[in-house]
Design a protein around this motif. Structure first.
Motif, PDB file in Angstrom:
ATOM      1  N   THR A  18       0.790  -1.276   0.207  1.00 57.77           N
ATOM      2  CA  THR A  18       0.144   0.159  -0.020  1.00 57.77           C
ATOM      3  C   THR A  18       0.849   1.158   0.002  1.00 57.77           C
ATOM      4  OG1 THR A  18      -1.733  -1.018   1.224  1.00 57.77           O
ATOM      5  CG2 THR A  18      -1.846   1.198   1.446  1.00 57.77           C
ATOM      6  N   GLU A  19       0.723   2.186  -0.635  1.00 58.87           N
ATOM      7  CA  GLU A  19       1.291   3.427  -0.792  1.00 58.87           C
ATOM      8  C   GLU A  19       0.099   4.637  -0.958  1.00 58.87           C
ATOM      9  OE1 GLU A  19       3.195   3.113  -5.414  1.00 58.87           O
ATOM     10  OE2 GLU A  19       4.211   4.183  -3.971  1.00 58.87           O
ATOM     11  N   MET A  20       0.474   5.839  -0.358  1.00 59.06           N
ATOM     12  CA  MET A  20      -0.302   6.788  -0.650  1.00 59.06           C
ATOM     13  C   MET A  20       0.218   7.662  -2.016  1.00 59.06           C
ATOM     14  SD  MET A  20      -2.629   9.258   0.270  1.00 59.06           S
ATOM     15  CE  MET A  20      -2.887   9.242   1.915  1.00 59.06           C
ATOM     16  N   VAL A  21      -0.410   7.748  -3.058  1.00 58.77           N
ATOM     17  CA  VAL A  21       0.297   8.221  -4.322  1.00 58.77           C
ATOM     18  C   VAL A  21      -0.243   9.515  -4.444  1.00 58.77           C
ATOM     19  CG1 VAL A  21       0.044   6.031  -5.412  1.00 58.77           C
ATOM     20  CG2 VAL A  21      -2.186   7.326  -5.682  1.00 58.77           C
ATOM     21  N   GLU A  22      -1.362  10.198  -4.003  1.00 61.73           N
ATOM     22  CA  GLU A  22      -1.850  11.673  -4.046  1.00 61.73           C
ATOM     23  C   GLU A  22      -2.389  12.161  -2.796  1.00 61.73           C
ATOM     24  OE1 GLU A  22      -1.002  13.327  -6.590  1.00 61.73           O
ATOM     25  OE2 GLU A  22      -0.473  11.934  -8.374  1.00 61.73           O
ATOM     26  N   ASN A  23      -2.099  13.251  -2.627  1.00 59.00           N
ATOM     27  CA  ASN A  23      -2.855  13.992  -1.474  1.00 59.00           C
ATOM     28  C   ASN A  23      -3.060  15.371  -1.597  1.00 59.00           C
ATOM     29  OD1 ASN A  23      -3.526  14.418   1.134  1.00 59.00           O
ATOM     30  ND2 ASN A  23      -1.575  14.585   2.015  1.00 59.00           N
ATOM     31  N   TRP A  24      -4.116  15.709  -1.772  1.00 65.18           N
ATOM     32  CA  TRP A  24      -4.629  17.075  -2.363  1.00 65.18           C
ATOM     33  C   TRP A  24      -5.491  17.832  -1.408  1.00 65.18           C
ATOM     34  CZ3 TRP A  24      -9.043  19.803  -3.270  1.00 65.18           C
ATOM     35  CH2 TRP A  24      -8.894  21.075  -3.993  1.00 65.18           C
ATOM     36  N   LYS A  25      -5.084  19.050  -1.169  1.00 64.20           N
ATOM     37  CA  LYS A  25      -5.763  19.851  -0.153  1.00 64.20           C
ATOM     38  C   LYS A  25      -6.257  21.183  -0.936  1.00 64.20           C
ATOM     39  CE  LYS A  25      -5.677  22.057   4.191  1.00 64.20           C
ATOM     40  NZ  LYS A  25      -4.710  22.357   5.704  1.00 64.20           N
ATOM     41  N   ASN A  26      -7.470  21.676  -0.542  1.00 66.56           N
ATOM     42  CA  ASN A  26      -7.889  22.779  -1.232  1.00 66.56           C
ATOM     43  C   ASN A  26      -7.096  24.146  -0.778  1.00 66.56           C
ATOM     44  OD1 ASN A  26      -9.254  25.420  -1.601  1.00 66.56           O
ATOM     45  ND2 ASN A  26     -11.362  24.327  -1.694  1.00 66.56           N
ATOM     46  N   PRO A  27      -6.203  24.752  -1.884  1.00 63.97           N
ATOM     47  CA  PRO A  27      -5.339  25.807  -1.391  1.00 63.97           C
ATOM     48  C   PRO A  27      -6.058  26.938  -0.607  1.00 63.97           C
ATOM     49  CG  PRO A  27      -5.829  25.737  -3.747  1.00 63.97           C
ATOM     50  CD  PRO A  27      -6.438  24.482  -3.369  1.00 63.97           C
ATOM     51  N   ASP A  28      -7.294  27.215  -0.596  1.00 64.12           N
ATOM     52  CA  ASP A  28      -7.939  28.200   0.021  1.00 64.12           C
ATOM     53  C   ASP A  28      -8.109  27.745   1.293  1.00 64.12           C
ATOM     54  OD1 ASP A  28      -7.918  29.757  -2.370  1.00 64.12           O
ATOM     55  OD2 ASP A  28      -9.891  28.935  -3.140  1.00 64.12           O
ATOM     56  N   ILE A  29      -7.903  26.707   1.913  1.00 62.92           N
ATOM     57  CA  ILE A  29      -8.374  25.930   3.208  1.00 62.92           C
ATOM     58  C   ILE A  29      -6.875  25.846   4.013  1.00 62.92           C
ATOM     59  CG2 ILE A  29      -9.425  24.346   4.582  1.00 62.92           C
ATOM     60  CD1 ILE A  29     -11.392  25.909   2.981  1.00 62.92           C
ATOM     61  N   VAL A  30      -6.832  26.461   5.216  1.00 62.39           N
ATOM     62  CA  VAL A  30      -5.846  26.375   6.049  1.00 62.39           C
ATOM     63  C   VAL A  30      -6.382  25.479   7.152  1.00 62.39           C
ATOM     64  CG1 VAL A  30      -4.401  27.439   7.711  1.00 62.39           C
ATOM     65  CG2 VAL A  30      -4.803  28.829   5.576  1.00 62.39           C
TER      66      VAL A  30
END
Length: 218
Positions: A18-30
């Motif tokens: 198992t591996e985390m291949v992508e991890n995206w966070k809304n750039p407008d959210i802190v």
């Protein structure tokens, strides 16, 4: 086919399978907080779905955050056939009326999605699509037994949506993980829940890192 019924439930942290291949966070959210969260695991295996949603619900409740399983919200026939965009928009409005402010949605999308992950994120972010569109595109998982038969490497996605009034862009965070042939459903569920909790803690999304004397009971 038995292993395919493990579907949306991620896999063995710290293991090469198992591996985390992508991890995206809304750039407008802190920082993102929520008071009432709907947990949705899209699957045609009700037992594993219940196990997954229950374990994740306990993690929210341990932090005094109200969380509700989709099994306790969806009508008996809701997942038996396709729901229209209008029906899902009405459902989302009903959640708002009941004071929900976030949805955590998990599903298996197949190995081919890994290459197009960032493109799909950009498309979703720029088009202002949210939970209802994501659910509508993948709802056949509930009732199509052959959905997983063509995949040998599974790619799971967990998405956090804000359904707060006045929010134009509802996608807050999405994580994508590859799973190679998981063979222990209980461990897979437990490890996947742990992965979600840690990932969200690291990015100040609902969960916060515990103090040294606190535990997560995972």
């Amino acid at each position: 086919m038995k292993k395919l019924l493990l579907f949306f439930l991620l896999g063995l942290i710290g293991c090469s399978s198992t591996e985390m291949v992508e991890n995206w966070k809304n750039p407008d959210i802190v920082i993102f907080d929520a008071n009432k969260v709907l947990i949705v695991g899209i699957s045609n295996n009700r037992k594993a779905r219940a196990n997954f949603e229950t374990k994740l619900q306990k993690q929210f409740e341990a932090r005094n955050i109200e969380a509700v399983r989709s099994l306790d919200v969806f009508d008996v026939n809701f997942t038996d056939s396709r729901r229209t965009e209008k029906e899902l928009n009405n459902f989302e409005q009903s959640l708002l009326d009941k004071d929900f402010d976030a949805i955590l949605l998990t599903k298996i999308v197949g190995s081919e999605s890994r290459q197009s992950f960032m493109k799909s994120i950009n498309d979703l972010y720029n088009s202002n699509e949210g939970f209802s569109e994501d659910y509508r595109k993948h709802q056949s998982i509930y009732y199509e037994d052959e959905y997983y038969e063509t995949y040998t490497v599974y790619n799971a996605e967990t998405s956090l949506y804000c359904i707060c009034v006045g929010k134009e862009r509802s996608l807050i965070w999405r994580g994508s993980v590859d799973i190679l042939d998981p063979d222990n459903v209980d461990k897979t569920i437990k490890d996947y829940v742990r992965l979600i909790v840690v990932a969200m803690e690291e990015q100040d999304l609902i969960f916060r890192k515990p103090n040294n004397n606190e535990g997560t009971d995972l």
